[in-house]
Design a protein around this motif. Structure first.
Motif, PDB file in Angstrom:
ATOM      1  N   ASP A 124     -93.988 -51.406 -88.897  1.00  0.00           N
ATOM      2  CA  ASP A 124     -93.766 -51.082 -87.687  1.00  0.00           C
ATOM      3  C   ASP A 124     -94.266 -49.240 -87.189  1.00  0.00           C
ATOM      4  O   ASP A 124     -93.646 -48.592 -87.695  1.00  0.00           O
ATOM      5  CB  ASP A 124     -92.141 -51.043 -86.465  1.00  0.00           C
ATOM      6  CG  ASP A 124     -92.464 -50.787 -85.241  1.00  0.00           C
ATOM      7  OD1 ASP A 124     -93.321 -50.271 -84.498  1.00  0.00           O
ATOM      8  OD2 ASP A 124     -91.142 -50.941 -84.872  1.00  0.00           O
ATOM      9  N   TYR A 184     -97.753 -55.951 -87.724  1.00  0.00           N
ATOM     10  CA  TYR A 184     -97.527 -55.313 -86.498  1.00  0.00           C
ATOM     11  C   TYR A 184     -98.800 -54.889 -85.908  1.00  0.00           C
ATOM     12  O   TYR A 184    -100.267 -54.383 -86.428  1.00  0.00           O
ATOM     13  CB  TYR A 184     -96.463 -54.236 -86.344  1.00  0.00           C
ATOM     14  CG  TYR A 184     -95.348 -54.013 -85.896  1.00  0.00           C
ATOM     15  CD1 TYR A 184     -94.839 -54.303 -84.681  1.00  0.00           C
ATOM     16  CD2 TYR A 184     -94.365 -54.577 -87.132  1.00  0.00           C
ATOM     17  CE1 TYR A 184     -93.280 -54.602 -84.268  1.00  0.00           C
ATOM     18  CE2 TYR A 184     -93.143 -54.934 -86.653  1.00  0.00           C
ATOM     19  CZ  TYR A 184     -92.874 -55.045 -85.449  1.00  0.00           C
ATOM     20  OH  TYR A 184     -91.284 -55.220 -85.372  1.00  0.00           O
ATOM     21  N   SER A 208    -100.716 -51.002 -81.520  1.00  0.00           N
ATOM     22  CA  SER A 208    -100.636 -50.567 -80.854  1.00  0.00           C
ATOM     23  C   SER A 208     -99.185 -51.149 -80.439  1.00  0.00           C
ATOM     24  O   SER A 208     -98.285 -49.709 -79.561  1.00  0.00           O
ATOM     25  CB  SER A 208    -101.388 -51.099 -79.774  1.00  0.00           C
ATOM     26  OG  SER A 208    -100.990 -52.823 -79.513  1.00  0.00           O
ATOM     27  N   PHE A 247     -97.330 -53.183 -79.924  1.00  0.00           N
ATOM     28  CA  PHE A 247     -96.941 -54.214 -78.816  1.00  0.00           C
ATOM     29  C   PHE A 247     -96.954 -55.933 -79.193  1.00  0.00           C
ATOM     30  O   PHE A 247     -96.452 -56.992 -78.582  1.00  0.00           O
ATOM     31  CB  PHE A 247     -97.542 -54.377 -77.683  1.00  0.00           C
ATOM     32  CG  PHE A 247     -97.931 -53.041 -76.488  1.00  0.00           C
ATOM     33  CD1 PHE A 247     -96.272 -52.774 -76.574  1.00  0.00           C
ATOM     34  CD2 PHE A 247     -98.894 -52.365 -76.580  1.00  0.00           C
ATOM     35  CE1 PHE A 247     -96.401 -51.336 -75.915  1.00  0.00           C
ATOM     36  CE2 PHE A 247     -98.828 -51.359 -75.931  1.00  0.00           C
ATOM     37  CZ  PHE A 247     -97.016 -51.025 -75.651  1.00  0.00           C
ATOM     38  N   TYR A 248     -97.306 -56.362 -80.311  1.00  0.00           N
ATOM     39  CA  TYR A 248     -97.759 -57.626 -80.764  1.00  0.00           C
ATOM     40  C   TYR A 248     -97.672 -57.638 -82.516  1.00  0.00           C
ATOM     41  O   TYR A 248     -97.763 -56.688 -82.796  1.00  0.00           O
ATOM     42  CB  TYR A 248     -99.234 -58.328 -80.686  1.00  0.00           C
ATOM     43  CG  TYR A 248     -99.291 -58.242 -79.393  1.00  0.00           C
ATOM     44  CD1 TYR A 248     -98.995 -59.316 -78.148  1.00  0.00           C
ATOM     45  CD2 TYR A 248    -100.342 -57.557 -78.061  1.00  0.00           C
ATOM     46  CE1 TYR A 248     -99.257 -59.466 -77.103  1.00  0.00           C
ATOM     47  CE2 TYR A 248    -100.342 -57.388 -77.075  1.00  0.00           C
ATOM     48  CZ  TYR A 248    -100.109 -58.514 -76.095  1.00  0.00           C
ATOM     49  OH  TYR A 248    -100.355 -58.362 -74.955  1.00  0.00           O
ATOM     50  N   ASP A 303     -95.588 -61.609 -78.606  1.00  0.00           N
ATOM     51  CA  ASP A 303     -95.215 -60.317 -78.450  1.00  0.00           C
ATOM     52  C   ASP A 303     -93.885 -59.767 -78.936  1.00  0.00           C
ATOM     53  O   ASP A 303     -92.893 -60.437 -79.028  1.00  0.00           O
ATOM     54  CB  ASP A 303     -95.044 -61.209 -76.594  1.00  0.00           C
ATOM     55  CG  ASP A 303     -94.259 -60.237 -76.190  1.00  0.00           C
ATOM     56  OD1 ASP A 303     -93.064 -59.206 -75.688  1.00  0.00           O
ATOM     57  OD2 ASP A 303     -94.981 -59.428 -74.555  1.00  0.00           O
ATOM     58  N   THR A 304     -93.888 -58.216 -78.875  1.00  0.00           N
ATOM     59  CA  THR A 304     -92.769 -57.598 -79.311  1.00  0.00           C
ATOM     60  C   THR A 304     -91.850 -57.220 -78.130  1.00  0.00           C
ATOM     61  O   THR A 304     -90.430 -56.809 -78.236  1.00  0.00           O
ATOM     62  CB  THR A 304     -93.414 -56.128 -80.461  1.00  0.00           C
ATOM     63  OG1 THR A 304     -94.001 -55.749 -79.774  1.00  0.00           O
ATOM     64  CG2 THR A 304     -93.794 -57.301 -81.213  1.00  0.00           C
ATOM     65  N   VAL A 305     -92.271 -56.898 -77.093  1.00  0.00           N
ATOM     66  CA  VAL A 305     -91.341 -56.693 -76.523  1.00  0.00           C
ATOM     67  C   VAL A 305     -90.737 -57.620 -76.041  1.00  0.00           C
ATOM     68  O   VAL A 305     -89.299 -56.963 -75.421  1.00  0.00           O
ATOM     69  CB  VAL A 305     -91.768 -55.860 -74.951  1.00  0.00           C
ATOM     70  CG1 VAL A 305     -91.536 -54.749 -73.880  1.00  0.00           C
ATOM     71  CG2 VAL A 305     -93.351 -55.122 -75.264  1.00  0.00           C
ATOM     72  N   SER A 337    -107.221 -52.035 -82.671  1.00  0.00           N
ATOM     73  CA  SER A 337    -105.927 -53.733 -82.190  1.00  0.00           C
ATOM     74  C   SER A 337    -106.336 -54.723 -81.671  1.00  0.00           C
ATOM     75  O   SER A 337    -106.023 -56.118 -80.985  1.00  0.00           O
ATOM     76  CB  SER A 337    -104.470 -53.261 -80.519  1.00  0.00           C
ATOM     77  OG  SER A 337    -103.436 -52.373 -81.674  1.00  0.00           O
TER      78      SER A 337
END
Length: 601
Positions: A26, A66, A69, A71-72, A86-88, A114
């Protein structure tokens, strides 16, 4: 009743001899990623008991990375599909799915903004592809190497470059965008297994099965030199850069990892990871201050630069499907046993774990029960073994059975094992009595008060009740089911027997007369029920099924039940146990151990 998933004690990475695996890190330094089966595991690096599992691939996944950014995550599978998600959000919403190549994907790399990504592997028409992450539009061609590609990396700074490592022993260099083949580097004499740019892009390193590691200029790809000569005695599976680019970590099949000074190309320290085949090192990751490596056993090692002889911690567990589950008598420990014969003991509160030492069954374990200071197991090597809990190892006292055991239970010093052809009573480490049966026993449960013994019949669809006198069993009665009986259990207060079968039913009997406890049969599963378990207060029964679902049933209110759908997504539930009246443990074919909070409303 309501439920929530409290913890996942996650599966270890899936490993295979001679195959490197890729760990993802990450960008924020909090989590790391790896795969096993259809699952992508997201694990907290500081507290590995905190983990999350993504299970939306329809076939085995190989790699997940990852985006810079953060986020993904992009994950690639055996069929050549890449899913970007999506990781959020907890739901991990799918952003895109592409099919860049027609075979297994082995590595993925994102461009530093990204926007673009490159994937490599074993395609039918091509071995790699570079495309836009938003649209899937091609931004060049990955060609020029004649065999499958094992590794790829995007230069993290402009001018952009892509490097690939192939089984034709070469490194491919591509310039773009759009990316075009520039040259191959031919220093390696065996498969190239890993290529990685330094964090600022000034250099890149390559590692191969020839035991060699080479260093190149990040822009021109000119060879700077060899690191070590050779770096390892065995194939090098992975390399990882220190975040400041001054050092390099290598992981090898010679069962060592080494830390190198990039400037002098000399070894800073060597980590000897063991002497067994399973101590081969198949992956590594440098994440902030953490140096992780993965052993062939699947164990994840946190290396200690100040003490190379002993890792800071080793995460153990399973990477093959879990077949048995037991709790210590005080319920502070969870024991899980797997298809490959290994047993792990977990601290029920923290998830800290260790593997049971000594010579085990060597293959699938079919039954397990903890009493006092011992844990008893039976496996398909036709034996019952004993583990000494204090020393965390097998005692070496094996009790041989006449055929393969499918289930067992223990009362005081008496063990009753149901094998394919017979039922055996063991006492004091020896066979006290046995008699042949023709219904293939599938499970055994002993009522501690009435000394009734229930044995499930797989062939004749019956639960057979016996009376235990001393060490002798005598038949008492039979209970009819509509399908093979798969599991049965007496309630902790000895008032009830619950049995489940392959005909999707869970049936509750009142003891001692074995009449149906109520006129409702519990039949909301969609497939074979594999396991039943009682809450300690004898008011709730949990059942786990081939349909990936857990159902919680209430004895007092038989019409009420709570369904936990997709409890182990894409995986059957193999065993269940209650830690207390509100906490359930489940294990499955996905190698994960899950802890659930069950709250009565």
């Amino acid at each position: 009743m309501s439920y929530s998933n409290k913890y996942i004690y996650a599966t270890l990475p899936k490993t295979q001899r001679g195959q490197p695996i890729v760990l993802g890190g990450d960008p924020k330094g909090k989590n790391f990623l790896y795969t096993n089966g259809n699952s992508v595991i997201i694990r907290n690096i500081e507290n590995p008991a905190i983990s999350d599992v993504y299970t939306e691939h329809s076939c085995a996944t190989n790699v997940a990375k990852y985006s810079p950014s953060g986020f993904y995550i992009a994950s690639g599978d055996q069929s050549g599909k890449v899913r970007i998600w999506d990781t959020v959000n907890k739901e991990h919403l799918l952003k895109n799915e592409f099919q860049p190549i027609g075979g297994p994907i082995k590595d993925i790399s994102w461009s530093p903004d990204s926007q673009r990504m490159v994937v490599v592997g074993e395609g039918r028409e091509r071995f790699g592809h570079v495309f836009m992450a938003e649209t899937g539009t091609s931004v060049g061609e990955i060609s020029g190497q004649s065999k499958p590609m094992n590794s790829c990396d995007f230069r993290p700074a402009r001018p952009f470059r892509i490097i690939t490592g192939s089984e034709d022993n070469t490194i491919g260099v591509f310039e773009g965008p759009p990316f075009k083949f520039k040259m191959t580097k031919q220093e390696h004499t065996r498969f190239v297994q890993a290529v990685r740019y330094s964090p600022n892009g000034s250099h890149f390193a390559s590692a191969g099965f020839d035991g060699k590691v080479f260093l190149y200029d990040g822009v021109s790809a000119d060879l700077i030199g060899e690191i070590g000569s050779p770096a390892h005695k065995g194939g090098v599976y992975a390399v990882a850069w220190k975040p400041d680019g001054t050092q390099l970590l290598t992981a090898s099949g010679d069962k060592t990892c080494k830390l190198w000074d990039v400037e002098t190309k000399s070894v800073v320290c060597e980590f000897v990871m063991g002497t067994q085949v399973e101590d081969q090192q198949v992956s590594c990751l440098w994440q902030g201050q953490y140096l992780l490596t993965v052993s062939l056993s699947g164990f994840i090692n946190y290396l200690d630069v100040n003490n190379p002889s002993k890792p800071l911690r080793i995460i153990k567990g399973h990477n093959k499907s879990i077949t048995v589950l037991a709790l210590s008598p005080d319920r502070s420990k969870i024991y899980t046993g797997s298809h490959d014969g290994f047993i792990t003991s977990w601290d029920a509160k923290t998830g800290e774990n260790d593997r049971i030492l000594g010579v085990g069954h060597g293959n699938q374990i079919n039954g397990m029960k903890a009493v006092d200071s011992s844990l008893y197991t039976c496996g398909i090597d036709d034996s019952v073994k004993q583990v000494d809990v204090a020393s965390n190892s097998y005692t070496g006292s094996d009790m041989k059975l006449g055929s393969q055991p499918r289930g067992m239970d223990v009362y005081n010093d008496i063990i009753i094992a149901g094998s394919v052809k017979e039922i055996t009573v063991l006492q004091g480490g020896r066979k006290a009595s046995s008699f042949p049966v023709d219904y293939e026993p599938s499970c055994v449960s002993i009522n501690k008060e009435t000394l009734d013994v229930a044995v499930g019949g797989f062939v004749d669809n019956k639960v057979h009740i016996y009376s235990l006198t001393g060490t002798t069993l005598s038949p008492k009665q039979e209970l009819e089911h509509l399908g093979p009986v798969t599991d049965c259990a007496y309630s902790p207060d000895n008032q009830y027997l619950v049995a489940c079968d392959a005909n999707r039913k869970v049936i509750l009997y009142k003891v001692p007369e074995y009449k149906l406890a109520h006129n409702k049969e519990w039949g909301f599963h969609n497939a074979r029920v594999n396991s039943v378990a009682w809450s300690p207060n004898s008011t709730l029964v949990a059942s786990g099924s081939l349909d990936t679902t857990i159902i919680i049933w209430s004895v007092q209110n038989p019409a009420k039940h709570t369904i936990i759908k997709n409890a182990h997504p894409q995986s059957q539930i193999t065993r269940l146990a209650w830690l207390d009246d509100e906490t359930l443990v489940s294990v499955g074919q996905d190698c994960n151990t899950k802890i659930w909070n069950i709250v009565a409303i």
